[in-house]
Scaffold this active site. Sequence first.
Site, PDB file in Angstrom:
ATOM      1  N   THR A   1       0.891  -1.151  -0.159  1.00 47.32           N
ATOM      2  CA  THR A   1       0.090  -0.093  -0.133  1.00 47.32           C
ATOM      3  C   THR A   1       0.735   1.204  -0.093  1.00 47.32           C
ATOM      4  O   THR A   1       0.573   2.038  -0.924  1.00 47.32           O
ATOM      5  CB  THR A   1      -0.985  -0.078   1.118  1.00 47.32           C
ATOM      6  OG1 THR A   1      -1.889  -1.172   1.218  1.00 47.32           O
ATOM      7  CG2 THR A   1      -1.746   1.371   1.314  1.00 47.32           C
TER       8      THR A   1
ATOM      9  N   SER B   1       5.264  -6.802  -2.042  1.00 47.10           N
ATOM     10  CA  SER B   1       4.620  -6.931  -0.541  1.00 47.10           C
ATOM     11  C   SER B   1       5.289  -8.137   0.064  1.00 47.10           C
ATOM     12  O   SER B   1       5.178  -9.212  -0.336  1.00 47.10           O
ATOM     13  CB  SER B   1       3.230  -6.872  -0.389  1.00 47.10           C
ATOM     14  OG  SER B   1       2.730  -7.016   0.948  1.00 47.10           O
TER      15      SER B   1
ATOM     16  N   CYS C   1      -8.513  -5.800   2.330  1.00 43.72           N
ATOM     17  CA  CYS C   1      -8.437  -4.176   2.445  1.00 43.72           C
ATOM     18  C   CYS C   1      -9.881  -3.660   2.363  1.00 43.72           C
ATOM     19  O   CYS C   1     -10.161  -2.675   2.637  1.00 43.72           O
ATOM     20  CB  CYS C   1      -7.399  -3.553   1.578  1.00 43.72           C
ATOM     21  SG  CYS C   1      -6.016  -4.273   1.508  1.00 43.72           S
TER      22      CYS C   1
HETATM   23  N1  PMP Z   1      -1.689  -4.596  -4.279  1.00 44.27           N
HETATM   24  C1  PMP Z   1      -2.277  -5.932  -4.275  1.00 44.27           C
HETATM   25  C2  PMP Z   1      -2.438  -6.532  -5.561  1.00 44.27           C
HETATM   26  C3  PMP Z   1      -2.508  -6.920  -3.108  1.00 44.27           C
HETATM   27  O1  PMP Z   1      -3.087  -8.082  -3.449  1.00 44.27           O
HETATM   28  C4  PMP Z   1      -2.347  -6.209  -2.097  1.00 44.27           C
HETATM   29  C5  PMP Z   1      -2.840  -7.059  -0.699  1.00 44.27           C
HETATM   30  N2  PMP Z   1      -4.188  -7.262  -0.677  1.00 44.27           N
HETATM   31  C6  PMP Z   1      -1.783  -4.947  -1.868  1.00 44.27           C
HETATM   32  C7  PMP Z   1      -1.473  -4.327  -2.987  1.00 44.27           C
HETATM   33  C8  PMP Z   1      -1.572  -4.124  -0.609  1.00 44.27           C
HETATM   34  O2  PMP Z   1      -0.526  -4.912   0.062  1.00 44.27           O
HETATM   35  P1  PMP Z   1      -0.171  -4.378   1.604  1.00 44.27           P
HETATM   36  O3  PMP Z   1      -1.059  -5.352   2.387  1.00 44.27           O
HETATM   37  O4  PMP Z   1       1.041  -4.886   1.671  1.00 44.27           O
HETATM   38  O5  PMP Z   1      -0.234  -3.137   1.838  1.00 44.27           O
END
Ligand code: PMP
Length: 378
Positions: free
Chosen positions: A70, A198, A323
């Site tokens: 994110t 990530s 999310c």
């Molecule tokens: N981009 C994608 C394609 C994801 O699948 C995710 C997690 N669901 C994220 C961004 C965000 O990742 P993080 O939890 O590390 O912020």
Amino acid sequence: MLYFDQTATTKPNQEVLDVYMQTSNKCWYNASSNYVLGTKSKQLFDKASILALNSLGVTNKKVVFTSGATEANNLAIYGICNKYLGTKKRIITTKIEHPSVMSCFEDLASKGFEVIYLNVDHNGLIDLNELNSAINSDTVFVSIMWVNNIIGVIEPIKEIIEIVKKYPRTKLHIDAVQGFSKLKNDFSFDDVDLITISAHKIHGLKGTGALFINKNLDLVAPLKGATQQEGLKPGTIDVAGAVSCAKAMQLATIDINKKYQYVLMLHTYLKNKLSINPNIVINTPDNNYSPYIFNFSMPKVKSETIIHTFEQFEIYASSGSACSAKLAKPEKTIYAISNDANRALSAIRISLCEEHTTSDIDKLVEAIDKITILTKEK
Ligand code: PMP
């Protein structure tokens, strides 16, 4: 217990935890301090940077360690676009991006950028002709995910690179969260300006991730502060976080093909079993998909009901991105590929990994069959 939500997060690898603990215990000094202890921390951080760059396989990038994807996506998008605030420039993304990309684009639209959201077809693929028509000399930024986190469709990054290359001013960002270490890239990461990963999706720790940036690219730092990580992530460097992130990346890239083939076998096994159930619609496409993600809908049953019934069998899966899981809205990607609210309200994502077995899939299918019977009886 059967955990089928690897796309949301994964269990940390013991080696990653060990390296985090060792670094935190032995080298917890501030990497910006000018005395020898600080230098030792900085050396570990620099080693982690090299390992992360090598694990991704890039030769023309620098890395900024972030708190996850994110933050990396925000840094990439605002880092480039904030240079053009007030100039009404064009920026392009797709209708099926992760919320951490989508909300930045929505915010930039409200700040005067001309935002183009590319459509996707019933398989989730963008139309390269649409991109070709949308991009112009006023386009400053394109962000397209490599693998969609809901249905697993793989976007044609190789062809996207060729199109974007024709516009030297346009910077290309890919969200590689669900692709890195799961798929062999058929394009060169060196040809992409900015890449997000990530670590907690690949058995690293929550709160760790990275943005890879072309060395010759200057970004406007969204956060103001000191000069750590070239000022792009100001604040005391999390050396242990960086070391653990690099370790997770290194471990994840071992045996990519072997793991891929095994997970593909599981994916096909599950698909064959579910395709004979008339109450199920499969949302993952038949071609250009990551086998790590399998998505289906049971249009007469709400995703929430399925998830909670799964729980009774100690099976854990999700309806989509964690999310936005608390929002009882039709799932955005499923709606974009189907235009069908019922299908989008009843979607379930099964994320597979190399530790699952066919017997785990049998148990999952058994639970799905029971849900089908229960909902028919009502
Ligand atoms: N981009 C994608 C394609 C994801 O699948 C995710 C997690 N669901 C994220 C961004 C965000 O990742 P993080 O939890 O590390 O912020």
